[in-house]
Design a protein around this motif. Structure first.
Motif, PDB file in Angstrom:
ATOM      1  N   SER A 283       0.847  -1.195   0.000  1.00 34.94           N
ATOM      2  CA  SER A 283       0.000   0.000   0.000  1.00 34.94           C
ATOM      3  C   SER A 283       0.881   1.242   0.000  1.00 34.94           C
ATOM      4  O   SER A 283       1.825   1.326   0.800  1.00 34.94           O
TER       5      SER A 283
ATOM      6  N   ARG B 261      -0.365   4.519   5.811  1.00 41.51           N
ATOM      7  CA  ARG B 261      -0.746   3.792   4.595  1.00 41.51           C
ATOM      8  C   ARG B 261      -2.025   4.403   4.033  1.00 41.51           C
ATOM      9  O   ARG B 261      -2.939   4.760   4.770  1.00 41.51           O
TER      10      ARG B 261
ATOM     11  N   ARG C 241      -5.234   3.700   2.456  1.00 39.36           N
ATOM     12  CA  ARG C 241      -6.173   2.604   2.224  1.00 39.36           C
ATOM     13  C   ARG C 241      -7.585   3.074   2.504  1.00 39.36           C
ATOM     14  O   ARG C 241      -7.811   4.002   3.291  1.00 39.36           O
TER      15      ARG C 241
ATOM     16  N   GLU D 229     -11.643  -2.211   1.176  1.00 42.77           N
ATOM     17  CA  GLU D 229     -10.992  -3.436   1.635  1.00 42.77           C
ATOM     18  C   GLU D 229     -12.035  -4.480   2.051  1.00 42.77           C
ATOM     19  O   GLU D 229     -11.924  -5.666   1.724  1.00 42.77           O
TER      20      GLU D 229
ATOM     21  N   ASP E   3       0.758  -4.443   5.870  1.00 38.00           N
ATOM     22  CA  ASP E   3       0.541  -4.903   4.493  1.00 38.00           C
ATOM     23  C   ASP E   3       0.583  -6.426   4.410  1.00 38.00           C
ATOM     24  O   ASP E   3      -0.256  -7.054   3.749  1.00 38.00           O
TER      25      ASP E   3
ATOM     26  N   ASP F 121      -2.616  -7.832   6.054  1.00 35.58           N
ATOM     27  CA  ASP F 121      -3.832  -7.640   5.255  1.00 35.58           C
ATOM     28  C   ASP F 121      -3.831  -8.531   4.017  1.00 35.58           C
ATOM     29  O   ASP F 121      -4.887  -8.973   3.562  1.00 35.58           O
TER      30      ASP F 121
ATOM     31  N   ARG G 250      -9.665  -0.349  -5.544  1.00 36.82           N
ATOM     32  CA  ARG G 250      -8.661  -0.454  -4.476  1.00 36.82           C
ATOM     33  C   ARG G 250      -7.303   0.022  -4.967  1.00 36.82           C
ATOM     34  O   ARG G 250      -6.586   0.734  -4.263  1.00 36.82           O
TER      35      ARG G 250
ATOM     36  N   SER H 191      -4.950   2.679  -3.107  1.00 35.60           N
ATOM     37  CA  SER H 191      -3.767   2.238  -2.375  1.00 35.60           C
ATOM     38  C   SER H 191      -2.594   1.838  -3.265  1.00 35.60           C
ATOM     39  O   SER H 191      -1.508   1.594  -2.763  1.00 35.60           O
TER      40      SER H 191
END
Length: 472
Positions: free
Chosen positions: A37, A72, A74, A79, A206, A209, A424, A428
């Motif tokens: 990200s 980050r 995001r 997500e 990261d 996730d 996404r 990111s």
């Protein structure tokens, strides 16, 4: 602002620009890193105290910039949506693959399928009705019936093999899920400790996730972020990872397709034995184990019983070449074993025992019959509205429609998943054009801050070295 405080402001500007360049370089270096990200420096102005300076002659504007926080980039909603969509896509893909495997087992359409074998049987009986005295025609009937039985058994064996392979696949998936869940729990603990120590955790987050998304694909897991940076993972409402603790899962239930009705395969927690409601690939594979493959196995078994009953009933209505009543062509389960697709077997008859005649010869036992009416009646079974051909075609057509619908659902879901992934990525993902712009911006900011340090240095030099020297 005093000159000395100005040096502090300029030094924070240098630090902020340098920090921005470092983060930009990190983003560029990981432009092709899966799961990375992009990161951004949160620049915040320093200063602004509510306590007035004692000897201040003007409003203070010094303090500089704080560049200590790197975050980050995001979107939590995207997500969560990605976890849902990849789970749905994986489930539909597994279901479509299971139906494709069933289609391969039936081998339709094709010369090696049961439909072609049935056609050969009808043709053999038709030829026998024209030449009831020919031994070759009688032998051909038995050979093609035997090929039909072999074909039904082969299809059943392929379905059994598919069931076993799918169960093995679930076992392998369970091992991967347990490993990934343990890794998520371990990363959660590392992130919590690093956060308390003030250390950066973006790369650790990261990795975690990415594992959560992998669990979504495998078992339909969803991540629930907590305030301390930890992510809890649940599957169908059951906790799989809570903080730095993970719960294992195992495959329970029958390890044989014959036991599905009483003890269907399922995923349960270990320890605990709580039944999970999985999604993703696991859900699709369990559907194949409990519904798809057993359902078509049952249909094939019913067809095999119909084959045995239909041919036996029609054959026993005639007379063989010696004038004896026709015998059953297939084992009919009279010995206590029910007829299934796995044990459909042609009885060991001789060509003379094929009951081609409908009427018994007047001098039975001495003169063979030239009557081929019973063979013709057997050939006409192919035209029966609810006969073997119609039943089998209905089965194959239903399979084809179900497989086509499943494939179409996968195609539609693939488009949805691709759209979510693109959204996404737009948030990111690393854009080299954007990073180049940021790099130039921080480069100019660094140059300006350095020029500011030089200017303040010259002012201080004048103040320290030249003040009071007028007239000397």
């Amino acid at each position: 602002m005093s000159s000395f405080s100005g040096l502090n402001t300029a030094s924070t500007a240098l630090w902020g620009a340098q920090r921005g360049l470092d983060v930009t370089g990190q983003n560029i270096a990981n432009v092709n890193t899966a799961g990375y990200s992009r990161q951004r420096v949160d620049l915040a102005a320093m200063g602004g105290t509510a306590v007035p300076a004692v000897h201040s002659v003007s409003t203070a504007v010094d303090g500089g910039v704080d560049a200590s926080k790197v975050r980050r980039v995001r979107d939590a909603l995207l997500e969560a949506r990605a976890q849902l969509e990849v789970s749905t896509g994986s489930r539909l893909t597994a279901e479509a693959e299971a139906l494709s495997g069933v289609e391969d087992a039936f081998r339709e359409p094709g010369d090696s399928g049961i439909q072609a074998m049935l056609s050969d049987v009808w043709s053999a009986f038709s030829e026998l009705s024209d030449s009831p005295r020919t031994e070759a025609a009688r032998s051909a009937v038995l050979e093609r019936l035997d090929v039909l039985a072999d074909g039904v058994r082969a299809t059943r064996a392929a379905l059994d093999q598919q069931w076993d392979q799918t169960r093995d696949g679930v076992q392998a998936l369970v091992a991967d899920v347990n490993t990934a869940a343990a890794s998520v729990a371990e990363l959660n603990g590392a992130i919590r400790q690093a956060t308390l120590a003030g250390l950066p955790v973006n790369e650790l987050a990261d990795r975690r996730d990415a594992l959560v998304l992998q669990l979504s694909t495998s078992i339909g897991a969803t991540g629930v972020p907590r305030a301390d940076g930890v992510v809890d993972v649940t599957v169908g409402g059951t906790s799989l990872v809570s903080g730095s603790t993970s719960t294992g899962i195992r495959l329970a239930g029958s390890d044989d397709a014959d036991g599905v009705g009483t003890d269907a395969p399922r995923l349960v927690t270990a320890p605990g034995g709580t039944t999970l409601r999985p999604g993703g690939t696991a859900a699709g594979q369990l559907t194949a184990l409990t519904q798809t493959v057993p359902g078509y196995r049952a249909d094939l078994d019913a067809f095999a019983r119909s084959v045995a009953t239909t041919f036996n009933t029609a054959h026993t209505a005639g007379y063989d070449d010696d004038g004896n009543p026709g015998q059953p062509l297939f084992d009919d389960g009279a010995g206590g074993t029910a007829v299934t697709a796995a044990n459909l077997t042609l009885r060991p008859l001789t060509p003379q025992q094929v009951a081609a005649a409908r009427t018994k010869p007047a001098d039975a036992g001495n003169a063979p019959s030239a009557d081929g009416d019973n063979a013709d009646a057997l050939a006409q079974l192919s035209l029966a509205p609810n006969g073997l051909d119609a039943t089998y075609r209905k089965l194959v057509v239903a399979l084809g429609v179900q497989a086509a619908v499943a494939t179409r659902k996968v195609e539609v879901q693939s488009v949805v998943t691709a759209q979510v992934d693109a959204a996404r990525e737009s948030v990111s993902g690393v854009s080299l054009d954007e990073e180049m712009t940021n790099m130039l911006s921080f480069q100019h900011a660094y140059s300006a801050a350095a020029r500011m340090v030089s200017a303040i240095d010259q002012a201080l030099d004048t103040l320290i070295n030249r003040t009071g020297t007028v007239g000397r």
